[in-house]
Structure formats: structure tokens, C-alpha cells
Design a protein around this motif. Structure first.
Motif, PDB file in Angstrom:
ATOM      1  N   SER A 265       2.206  -0.085  -6.496  1.00 38.30           N
ATOM      2  CA  SER A 265       1.243  -0.933  -5.808  1.00 38.30           C
ATOM      3  C   SER A 265       1.231  -0.679  -4.303  1.00 38.30           C
ATOM      4  CB  SER A 265       1.570  -2.395  -6.072  1.00 38.30           C
ATOM      5  OG  SER A 265       2.815  -2.705  -5.504  1.00 38.30           O
ATOM      6  N   ASN A 266       0.063  -0.815  -3.730  1.00 36.45           N
ATOM      7  CA  ASN A 266      -0.159  -0.673  -2.291  1.00 36.45           C
ATOM      8  C   ASN A 266       0.305   0.655  -1.724  1.00 36.45           C
ATOM      9  OD1 ASN A 266      -1.406  -3.161  -1.992  1.00 36.45           O
ATOM     10  ND2 ASN A 266       0.560  -4.191  -1.884  1.00 36.45           N
TER      11      ASN A 266
ATOM     12  N   ASN B 243     -10.453  -1.036  -8.613  1.00 33.13           N
ATOM     13  CA  ASN B 243     -10.156  -1.914  -7.480  1.00 33.13           C
ATOM     14  C   ASN B 243      -9.779  -1.111  -6.248  1.00 33.13           C
ATOM     15  OD1 ASN B 243     -10.696  -4.302  -8.801  1.00 33.13           O
ATOM     16  ND2 ASN B 243      -8.609  -4.504  -9.562  1.00 33.13           N
ATOM     17  N   THR B 244      -9.049  -0.016  -6.426  1.00 34.04           N
ATOM     18  CA  THR B 244      -8.691   0.840  -5.292  1.00 34.04           C
ATOM     19  C   THR B 244      -9.944   1.472  -4.702  1.00 34.04           C
ATOM     20  OG1 THR B 244      -6.531   1.294  -6.256  1.00 34.04           O
ATOM     21  CG2 THR B 244      -7.322   2.834  -4.587  1.00 34.04           C
TER      22      THR B 244
ATOM     23  N   LYS C  20     -13.002   0.282  -4.862  1.00 35.80           N
ATOM     24  CA  LYS C  20     -13.735  -0.787  -4.173  1.00 35.80           C
ATOM     25  C   LYS C  20     -13.113  -1.089  -2.818  1.00 35.80           C
ATOM     26  CE  LYS C  20     -15.001  -3.225  -8.383  1.00 35.80           C
ATOM     27  NZ  LYS C  20     -14.763  -4.462  -9.148  1.00 35.80           N
ATOM     28  N   LYS C  21     -11.784  -1.111  -2.770  1.00 33.82           N
ATOM     29  CA  LYS C  21     -11.070  -1.412  -1.525  1.00 33.82           C
ATOM     30  C   LYS C  21     -11.428  -0.413  -0.432  1.00 33.82           C
ATOM     31  CE  LYS C  21      -6.414  -0.918   0.284  1.00 33.82           C
ATOM     32  NZ  LYS C  21      -5.028  -0.642  -0.065  1.00 33.82           N
ATOM     33  N   TYR C  22     -11.371   0.876  -0.773  1.00 33.15           N
ATOM     34  CA  TYR C  22     -11.635   1.894   0.241  1.00 33.15           C
ATOM     35  C   TYR C  22     -13.118   1.989   0.597  1.00 33.15           C
ATOM     36  CZ  TYR C  22      -6.793   3.273   0.187  1.00 33.15           C
ATOM     37  OH  TYR C  22      -5.423   3.275   0.313  1.00 33.15           O
TER      38      TYR C  22
ATOM     39  N   ARG D   3     -15.166  -0.601   0.566  1.00 32.18           N
ATOM     40  CA  ARG D   3     -15.365  -1.789   1.403  1.00 32.18           C
ATOM     41  C   ARG D   3     -14.855  -1.543   2.825  1.00 32.18           C
ATOM     42  NH1 ARG D   3     -12.603  -5.613  -1.701  1.00 32.18           N
ATOM     43  NH2 ARG D   3     -14.159  -5.398  -3.301  1.00 32.18           N
ATOM     44  N   LEU D   4     -13.693  -0.918   2.922  1.00 33.41           N
ATOM     45  CA  LEU D   4     -13.122  -0.618   4.234  1.00 33.41           C
ATOM     46  C   LEU D   4     -13.987   0.387   4.984  1.00 33.41           C
ATOM     47  CD1 LEU D   4     -10.757  -1.150   6.121  1.00 33.41           C
ATOM     48  CD2 LEU D   4      -9.464   0.595   4.904  1.00 33.41           C
TER      49      LEU D   4
ATOM     50  N   SER E 206     -16.902  -1.477   6.352  1.00 37.31           N
ATOM     51  CA  SER E 206     -16.541  -2.349   7.474  1.00 37.31           C
ATOM     52  C   SER E 206     -16.302  -1.555   8.755  1.00 37.31           C
ATOM     53  CB  SER E 206     -15.310  -3.181   7.138  1.00 37.31           C
ATOM     54  OG  SER E 206     -14.161  -2.366   7.083  1.00 37.31           O
TER      55      SER E 206
ATOM     56  N   CYS F 271      -5.095   3.543   6.256  1.00 35.99           N
ATOM     57  CA  CYS F 271      -3.792   3.260   5.631  1.00 35.99           C
ATOM     58  C   CYS F 271      -2.881   2.396   6.479  1.00 35.99           C
ATOM     59  CB  CYS F 271      -3.094   4.573   5.294  1.00 35.99           C
ATOM     60  SG  CYS F 271      -4.019   5.543   4.114  1.00 35.99           S
TER      61      CYS F 271
ATOM     62  N   VAL G  20      -2.365  -4.171   6.410  1.00 36.72           N
ATOM     63  CA  VAL G  20      -3.195  -5.291   6.848  1.00 36.72           C
ATOM     64  C   VAL G  20      -2.347  -6.495   7.209  1.00 36.72           C
ATOM     65  CG1 VAL G  20      -5.034  -6.855   6.140  1.00 36.72           C
ATOM     66  CG2 VAL G  20      -5.104  -4.480   5.447  1.00 36.72           C
TER      67      VAL G  20
END
Length: 105
Positions: A2-3, A36-37, A39-41, A43-44, A47, A68, A71
Motif C-alpha cells: 500500500s501507498n 483506484n491508483t 484514479k488517484k494519479y 486526479r492529481l 489538480s 510522489c 500528502v
């Protein structure tokens, strides 16, 4: 694990495919990364406001700094600061033997 940050070549693939109009589920199937990974990147990336050309022009080191960084370390919330101030006392009390090792907040 994770992460764990992804490799920059995989990040470049995600953004390239996303900019070509390919959906998240299809990208997930193509490069074997969780949705999900992805989507995360994505979204980032949105932004940060980078165009695909500017994104591609950046080196792997620059992308690593942008995408990387942890947060949670930058938040600095008052609750976290209070908890960090209590930690040395908690650790000291936990090292003691006997019934006085419990810490009550």
C-alpha cells in the motif's frame, strides 16, 4: 504494497492513455494497476493543471517530486501537532514497568 509510489514510466503510460480518451477500467486491464491508483494519479494530474505536453517534457525526477510526495506530512493539522507533542511523554510512560504505564488523555 500500500501507498508505494508507482514507477514514472507507468505514470507516463496512464496519463498518455487517459489523454487518448481510454477509460480507467480499460487502462486498468492494459497496464495491470488498480483502478483506484489510476484514479488517484489522474486526479492529481488534473489538480496540477499540467497539459500533456508539459507533463511529457518533465524529467522522471521532476515527476517524482510532483506526484510522489507524501500528502499526510504536509497537512500540519492542529490535532496532529497536538498528538506529536504528546508522543514523547507517551513513549516514556510505556517504557515503565508496572500499573502506571497506561496513558490517559
Amino acid at each position: 504494497m500500500s501507498n508505494t509510489p508507482i514507477k514514472m514510466n507507468k505514470l507516463r503510460q496512464i496519463i498518455r492513455l487517459y489523454c487518448q480518451g481510454i477509460g480507467i477500467k480499460t487502462i486498468h486491464g492494459m497496464i495491470d494497476t488498480s483502478r483506484n491508483t489510476i484514479k488517484k494519479y489522474v486526479r492529481l494530474w488534473h489538480s496540477l493543471g499540467l497539459s500533456q505536453e508539459k507533463f511529457n517534457a518533465k524529467s522522471d525526477g521532476e515527476l517524482s517530486v510532483l506526484f510522489c510526495t507524501p500528502v499526510g506530512k504536509n497537512s500540519g493539522s492542529p490535532r496532529m501537532k497536538h498528538l506529536e507533542s504528546l508522543l514523547p511523554e507517551i513513549c516514556k510512560r510505556l517504557k515503565k514497568k508496572g500499573g502506571n504505564s497506561r496513558y490517559v488523555v
